[in-house]
Write an enzyme that holds these catalytic residues in place. Structure first.
Site, PDB file in Angstrom:
ATOM      1  N   LYS A  50       5.451  36.412  91.678  1.00  0.00           N
ATOM      2  CA  LYS A  50       4.437  37.426  91.941  1.00  0.00           C
ATOM      3  C   LYS A  50       5.037  38.500  92.835  1.00  0.00           C
ATOM      4  O   LYS A  50       5.988  38.238  93.571  1.00  0.00           O
ATOM      5  CB  LYS A  50       3.212  36.809  92.630  1.00  0.00           C
ATOM      6  CG  LYS A  50       1.922  37.565  92.407  1.00  0.00           C
ATOM      7  CD  LYS A  50       1.345  37.345  91.006  1.00  0.00           C
ATOM      8  CE  LYS A  50       0.032  38.082  90.825  1.00  0.00           C
ATOM      9  NZ  LYS A  50      -0.579  37.781  89.522  1.00  0.00           N
ATOM     10  N   ASP A  92      -1.390  43.773  87.656  1.00  0.00           N
ATOM     11  CA  ASP A  92      -2.381  43.021  88.419  1.00  0.00           C
ATOM     12  C   ASP A  92      -3.317  44.068  89.007  1.00  0.00           C
ATOM     13  O   ASP A  92      -3.385  45.199  88.495  1.00  0.00           O
ATOM     14  CB  ASP A  92      -1.695  42.168  89.506  1.00  0.00           C
ATOM     15  CG  ASP A  92      -2.617  41.096  90.096  1.00  0.00           C
ATOM     16  OD1 ASP A  92      -3.334  41.400  91.067  1.00  0.00           O
ATOM     17  OD2 ASP A  92      -2.631  39.963  89.579  1.00  0.00           O
TER      18      ASP A  92
END
Length: 443
Positions: free
Chosen positions: A125, A165
């Protein structure tokens, strides 16, 4: 002290001031103990100690020039958490709240989520504390290009494949991919969420929202019912919320709320999704504007969207948006099922309260895995130099979400925790990663 408790305590001590990461570990690690009891070799091999420590943490500065000619500096992150079953895969988040703790919690969850899809992708991430809101297209481009000037050296189609995201949509992916291509001279599938004209996949925009609803469809079916006639409360009004609402409506449910950081709208007749898309996808406005389109709708500044009576709740905004008070409202009003569209939407206390009250609950790592699943399918299409049809990709998504539900449900039942999809998803995701780590050795 059990193996999981020992590792949790040591990791919290060694990673202080990382509340979100601590929360993710506290939710996941204890549920793995029954499986680890059957595999003492994993403790001897230090599987958990290695799992909670990222393989690599990258932090870098991102200088960029705004429209007034001023130099701004933000911080960039990439946590490459685990590559045991494939290249790192996970989104980039651009939001003022981004910190190392948040990126680590998201990356840790991503390991399990990616494993659950059944596809060969590891967990990672990244992101930045840059806020795209209120910035011009030129400013966003300047930031994205500067971000990639450092980040490009850490990614690759078989190394680390980022996606979008919060705060990172098609615009941002396009700017970053363009700069990556300029720097490397390579036209590869190093990003997912790309535009359809340059390697993107159909259904990618809808994937997380659709996948969330497919998960809930399986949950309702297991309880002998479906979406028809159900009142559904959705939080958020971004990509996940919009397409979750779209699929709920297709399946016969009625979505009665949507929200943003300022408040929520309640439409007893059912949300007009075209109005929401106009406000959020075209105008980039606030959900309060919804009442200009539907005069009978009500807008509530602040407040709890969970206080609205419903049959199904789908939190789709951000982490820790559903707390104990919200859970109490849902239980009191007869909600039968909750599935997380956002990552770690629900606090540990609220999760336990829902489960103890018989509300069927699915965690984000299982329920919102549709986005990364289609990202992995985009990687496959890029490697094959092919593009699959919408129905082909949507069909694969539906199958993946069904399998995630089945595998999570079976894992929970096998360890005496029937209907505990939190424990089931954690164990089902862990098994594949742990075996791969063990077989690859400890060095």
């Amino acid at each position: 002290m059990s193996y999981t408790q020992n590792v949790l305590a040591k990791t919290i001590k060694n990673s202080p001031n990382e509340a979100e990461f601590h929360q993710a570990m506290t939710e996941i690690l204890p549920t793995l103990q029954p499986y680890l009891d059957e595999h003492p070799e994993y403790e001897k091999a230090g599987i958990l100690e290695r799992l909670v420590e990222p393989e690599r943490q990258i932090m870098f500065r991102v200088p960029w020039v705004d429209d007034n000619g001023n130099v701004n500096v933000n911080r960039g992150y990439r946590v490459q958490f685990n590559s045991a079953i494939g290249p790192y895969k996970g989104g980039l988040r651009f939001h003022p709240s981004v910190s190392l703790s948040i990126i680590k919690f998201l990356g840790f969850e991503q390991i399990f989520k990616n494993s659950l899809t059944g596809l060969p992708i590891g967990g990672g991430k990244g992101g930045s504390n840059f806020d795209p809101k209120g910035k011009s297209d030129r400013e966003v481009m300047a930031f994205c290009q500067s971000f990639i000037n450092e980040f490009y050296r850490h990614i690759g189609a078989d190394q680390d494949v980022p996606a979008g995201d919060i705060g990172v949509g098609a615009r941002e992916i396009g700017y970053m991919y363009g700069q990556y291509k300029r720097l490397t001279g390579q036209y590869t599938g190093v990003f997912t969420g790309k535009g359809l004209t340059y390697g993107g996949s159909l259904v990618r925009t809808q994937a997380t929202g659709y996948g969330l609803v497919y998960m809930m469809e399986n949950m309702l079916a297991a309880k002998g019912t479906d979406f028809k006639g159900k009142k559904v409360v959705i939080s958020g009004s971004g990509n996940v919320a919009i397409y979750a609402a779209e699929k709920v409506m297709e399946l016969g449910g009625k979505v009665i709320t949507m929200s943003d950081s300022n408040g929520y709208v309640y439409d007893v007749e059912g949300i007009d999704l075209n109005a929401v898309k106009q406000i959020k996808e075209v105008k980039r406005g606030r959900i309060s504007e919804y009442t200009e389109y539907r005069k009978n709708a009500e807008y509530f500044a602040g407040g709890l969207v969970w206080s609205v009576p419903c049959d199904v709740a789908l939190p789709c905004a951000t982490q820790n948006e559903l707390l104990e008070d919200g859970a109490k409202h849902l239980i009191k009003n007869g909600c039968i099922a909750v599935a997380e569209g956002s990552n770690m939407s629900t606090s540990i206390e609220a999760t336990h309260l829902l489960q103890e009250s018989g509300v069927y609950f699915a965690p984000g790592k299982a329920a919102n895995a549709g986005g990364v699943a289609i990202s992995a399918l985009e990687m496959s299409q890029n490697s094959l130099r092919l593009s699959w049809t919408f129905d082909e990709v949507d069909g694969r998504l539906r199958t993946i979400m069904r399998d995630i539900y089945i595998n999570s449900s079976k894992a929970a039942e096998n360890y005496g925790m029937k209907d505990n999809l939190v424990a089931g998803a954690n164990i089902a995701g862990f098994k594949k990663v742990a075996e791969a780590m063990y077989m690859q050795g400890s060095v």
